[in-house]
Motif scaffolding. Structure first.
Motif, PDB file in Angstrom:
ATOM      1  N   ILE A   1       0.855  -1.178   0.000  1.00  0.00           N
ATOM      2  CA  ILE A   1       0.000   0.000   0.000  1.00  0.00           C
ATOM      3  C   ILE A   1       0.898   1.238   0.000  1.00  0.00           C
ATOM      4  CG2 ILE A   1      -0.234   0.175   2.517  1.00  0.00           C
ATOM      5  CD1 ILE A   1      -3.227   0.974   1.961  1.00  0.00           C
ATOM      6  N   ALA A   2       0.454   2.261  -0.739  1.00  0.00           N
ATOM      7  CA  ALA A   2       1.224   3.496  -0.872  1.00  0.00           C
ATOM      8  C   ALA A   2       0.369   4.697  -0.482  1.00  0.00           C
ATOM      9  CB  ALA A   2       1.704   3.653  -2.320  1.00  0.00           C
ATOM     10  N   TYR A   3       1.029   5.723   0.046  1.00  0.00           N
ATOM     11  CA  TYR A   3       0.403   7.005   0.369  1.00  0.00           C
ATOM     12  C   TYR A   3       1.285   8.113  -0.181  1.00  0.00           C
ATOM     13  CZ  TYR A   3      -2.793   4.854   3.728  1.00  0.00           C
ATOM     14  OH  TYR A   3      -3.774   4.098   4.317  1.00  0.00           O
ATOM     15  N   SER A   4       0.647   9.163  -0.687  1.00  0.00           N
ATOM     16  CA  SER A   4       1.375  10.315  -1.212  1.00  0.00           C
ATOM     17  C   SER A   4       0.576  11.580  -0.920  1.00  0.00           C
ATOM     18  CB  SER A   4       1.599  10.148  -2.713  1.00  0.00           C
ATOM     19  OG  SER A   4       0.373   9.959  -3.385  1.00  0.00           O
ATOM     20  N   PRO A   5       1.251  12.736  -0.902  1.00  0.00           N
ATOM     21  CA  PRO A   5       0.553  13.989  -0.605  1.00  0.00           C
ATOM     22  C   PRO A   5      -0.444  14.363  -1.696  1.00  0.00           C
ATOM     23  CG  PRO A   5       2.945  14.330  -0.764  1.00  0.00           C
ATOM     24  CD  PRO A   5       2.668  12.927  -1.142  1.00  0.00           C
ATOM     25  N   VAL A   6      -1.524  15.027  -1.284  1.00  0.00           N
ATOM     26  CA  VAL A   6      -2.487  15.601  -2.225  1.00  0.00           C
ATOM     27  C   VAL A   6      -2.549  17.101  -1.975  1.00  0.00           C
ATOM     28  CG1 VAL A   6      -3.884  13.500  -2.434  1.00  0.00           C
ATOM     29  CG2 VAL A   6      -4.474  15.207  -0.707  1.00  0.00           C
ATOM     30  N   VAL A   7      -3.072  17.818  -2.966  1.00  0.00           N
ATOM     31  CA  VAL A   7      -3.232  19.267  -2.849  1.00  0.00           C
ATOM     32  C   VAL A   7      -4.730  19.560  -2.859  1.00  0.00           C
ATOM     33  CG1 VAL A   7      -2.821  21.495  -3.955  1.00  0.00           C
ATOM     34  CG2 VAL A   7      -1.039  19.721  -3.995  1.00  0.00           C
TER      35      VAL A   7
ATOM     36  N   ASN B   1      -1.711  18.586   4.927  1.00  0.00           N
ATOM     37  CA  ASN B   1      -1.560  17.295   5.612  1.00  0.00           C
ATOM     38  C   ASN B   1      -2.656  16.294   5.274  1.00  0.00           C
ATOM     39  OD1 ASN B   1       0.905  17.845   6.794  1.00  0.00           O
ATOM     40  ND2 ASN B   1      -0.032  18.750   8.606  1.00  0.00           N
ATOM     41  N   TRP B   2      -3.075  16.304   4.010  1.00  0.00           N
ATOM     42  CA  TRP B   2      -3.960  15.271   3.488  1.00  0.00           C
ATOM     43  C   TRP B   2      -3.166  14.444   2.493  1.00  0.00           C
ATOM     44  CZ3 TRP B   2      -9.282  13.905   3.712  1.00  0.00           C
ATOM     45  CH2 TRP B   2      -9.987  14.529   4.760  1.00  0.00           C
ATOM     46  N   PHE B   3      -3.527  13.170   2.377  1.00  0.00           N
ATOM     47  CA  PHE B   3      -2.758  12.248   1.557  1.00  0.00           C
ATOM     48  C   PHE B   3      -3.678  11.354   0.736  1.00  0.00           C
ATOM     49  CE2 PHE B   3      -0.244  13.622   5.057  1.00  0.00           C
ATOM     50  CZ  PHE B   3       1.003  13.841   4.503  1.00  0.00           C
ATOM     51  N   GLY B   4      -3.154  10.920  -0.392  1.00  0.00           N
ATOM     52  CA  GLY B   4      -3.866   9.979  -1.245  1.00  0.00           C
ATOM     53  C   GLY B   4      -3.434   8.567  -0.927  1.00  0.00           C
ATOM     54  N   VAL B   5      -4.380   7.664  -0.935  1.00  0.00           N
ATOM     55  CA  VAL B   5      -4.118   6.247  -0.704  1.00  0.00           C
ATOM     56  C   VAL B   5      -4.060   5.566  -2.061  1.00  0.00           C
ATOM     57  CG1 VAL B   5      -4.924   4.124   0.395  1.00  0.00           C
ATOM     58  CG2 VAL B   5      -5.535   6.343   1.391  1.00  0.00           C
ATOM     59  N   GLY B   6      -3.059   4.763  -2.265  1.00  0.00           N
ATOM     60  CA  GLY B   6      -3.064   3.934  -3.449  1.00  0.00           C
ATOM     61  C   GLY B   6      -1.782   4.025  -4.251  1.00  0.00           C
ATOM     62  N   PRO B   7      -1.601   2.991  -4.978  1.00  0.00           N
ATOM     63  CA  PRO B   7      -2.445   1.802  -5.045  1.00  0.00           C
ATOM     64  C   PRO B   7      -2.291   0.870  -3.830  1.00  0.00           C
ATOM     65  CG  PRO B   7      -0.708   1.699  -6.722  1.00  0.00           C
ATOM     66  CD  PRO B   7      -0.542   2.979  -5.985  1.00  0.00           C
ATOM     67  N   LEU B   8      -3.314   0.056  -3.652  1.00  0.00           N
ATOM     68  CA  LEU B   8      -3.315  -1.037  -2.684  1.00  0.00           C
ATOM     69  C   LEU B   8      -3.328  -2.320  -3.497  1.00  0.00           C
ATOM     70  CD1 LEU B   8      -3.733  -2.476   0.062  1.00  0.00           C
ATOM     71  CD2 LEU B   8      -6.172  -1.949  -0.147  1.00  0.00           C
ATOM     72  N   SER B   9      -2.340  -3.165  -3.295  1.00  0.00           N
ATOM     73  CA  SER B   9      -2.181  -4.373  -4.109  1.00  0.00           C
ATOM     74  C   SER B   9      -1.988  -5.607  -3.242  1.00  0.00           C
ATOM     75  CB  SER B   9      -0.944  -4.244  -5.010  1.00  0.00           C
ATOM     76  OG  SER B   9      -0.931  -3.038  -5.717  1.00  0.00           O
ATOM     77  N   VAL B  10      -2.631  -6.694  -3.644  1.00  0.00           N
ATOM     78  CA  VAL B  10      -2.435  -8.003  -3.022  1.00  0.00           C
ATOM     79  C   VAL B  10      -2.379  -9.022  -4.147  1.00  0.00           C
ATOM     80  CG1 VAL B  10      -3.422  -9.767  -1.490  1.00  0.00           C
ATOM     81  CG2 VAL B  10      -3.639  -7.338  -0.898  1.00  0.00           C
TER      82      VAL B  10
ATOM     83  N   LYS C   1      -2.146   8.520  10.783  1.00  0.00           N
ATOM     84  CA  LYS C   1      -2.607   9.352  11.895  1.00  0.00           C
ATOM     85  C   LYS C   1      -1.436   9.725  12.793  1.00  0.00           C
ATOM     86  CE  LYS C   1      -7.197   7.297  12.232  1.00  0.00           C
ATOM     87  NZ  LYS C   1      -8.070   6.451  13.054  1.00  0.00           N
ATOM     88  N   ASP C   2      -0.600   8.747  13.108  1.00  0.00           N
ATOM     89  CA  ASP C   2       0.553   8.985  13.971  1.00  0.00           C
ATOM     90  C   ASP C   2       1.549   9.950  13.341  1.00  0.00           C
ATOM     91  OD1 ASP C   2      -0.526   7.269  15.847  1.00  0.00           O
ATOM     92  OD2 ASP C   2       0.831   5.602  15.386  1.00  0.00           O
ATOM     93  N   MET C   3       1.573  10.019  12.022  1.00  0.00           N
ATOM     94  CA  MET C   3       2.472  10.925  11.299  1.00  0.00           C
ATOM     95  C   MET C   3       1.885  12.337  11.190  1.00  0.00           C
ATOM     96  SD  MET C   3       3.627   8.247   8.291  1.00  0.00           S
ATOM     97  CE  MET C   3       4.414   9.459   7.244  1.00  0.00           C
ATOM     98  N   GLY C   4       0.678  12.535  11.726  1.00  0.00           N
ATOM     99  CA  GLY C   4       0.075  13.860  11.726  1.00  0.00           C
ATOM    100  C   GLY C   4      -0.833  14.164  10.553  1.00  0.00           C
ATOM    101  N   ALA C   5      -1.172  13.161   9.769  1.00  0.00           N
ATOM    102  CA  ALA C   5      -2.103  13.383   8.654  1.00  0.00           C
ATOM    103  C   ALA C   5      -3.450  13.835   9.195  1.00  0.00           C
ATOM    104  CB  ALA C   5      -2.269  12.108   7.834  1.00  0.00           C
ATOM    105  N   ARG C   6      -4.098  14.740   8.463  1.00  0.00           N
ATOM    106  CA  ARG C   6      -5.436  15.212   8.841  1.00  0.00           C
ATOM    107  C   ARG C   6      -6.523  14.397   8.175  1.00  0.00           C
ATOM    108  NH1 ARG C   6      -5.194  21.572   8.151  1.00  0.00           N
ATOM    109  NH2 ARG C   6      -7.272  21.429   9.046  1.00  0.00           N
TER     110      ARG C   6
END
Length: 168
Positions: free
Chosen positions: A63-69, A76-85, A107-112
């Protein structure tokens, strides 16, 4: 099942790519660019969080997370994806384990909050919901969802990292 969730290492990069390709090869709405997205995020140093699921010393999920605008300036908002299994291991709780662990870490990293595009029937179980005051251009609102980590929900448009346009 002895599943271990951990942050990616450099040694995991090839396995992550192979898992991602396998996970999306037969996906009905994939453009088969998900592994290019991860590669581009990594190259741009915009892979905020990258977790792997390891089973018997083999990478089986990611699973990956990256910043969004956000157009309203909310940070401090982030996009989720992709999620792969890996396809042969889907529906066994690996995606769920990745999602739960990663949301706690974000959440622990301070994401809103976090945003994603995906199947509402799957992601609503984690608290994701549609918020009409936030839109993602070109994406049907029913598959664009947010998970705020507090009471505040931004307003306006959201833009995922340009890596999401990667095609190679």
């Amino acid at each position: 099942m002895d599943l271990h969730i951990r942050k990616e290492t450099v040694e995991d990069i090839e396995a992550i790519e192979q898992v991602t390709i396998a996970a999306f090869t037969d996906h009905p709405v994939s453009r088969l660019t998900e592994h290019f997205i991860i590669r581009a995020l990594r190259k741009a140093d915009s892979l905020t969080l990258s977790l792997v699921a390891e089973l018997d010393a083999k990478i089986v999920g990611h699973i990956a997370y990256s910043p969004v605008v956000l157009s309203d300036g909310t940070s401090n908002w982030f996009g989720v994806g992709p999620l792969s299994v890996l396809p042969e291991l889907q529906r066994r709780g690996i995606g769920k384990a990745l999602m739960k662990a990663s949301l706690i870490m974000m959440k622990d990293m301070g994401a809103r909050g976090v945003a994603l595009v995906g199947d509402p029937n799957y992601y609503k179980r984690y608290g994701f919901a549609n918020y009409p005051q936030v839109t993602l251009e070109g994406v049907p609102p029913e598959v664009f969802m947010l998970l705020p980590f507090g009471e505040s929900v931004p307003e306006g448009t959201i833009r995922f990292h340009e890596a999401f346009m990667a095609e190679e």
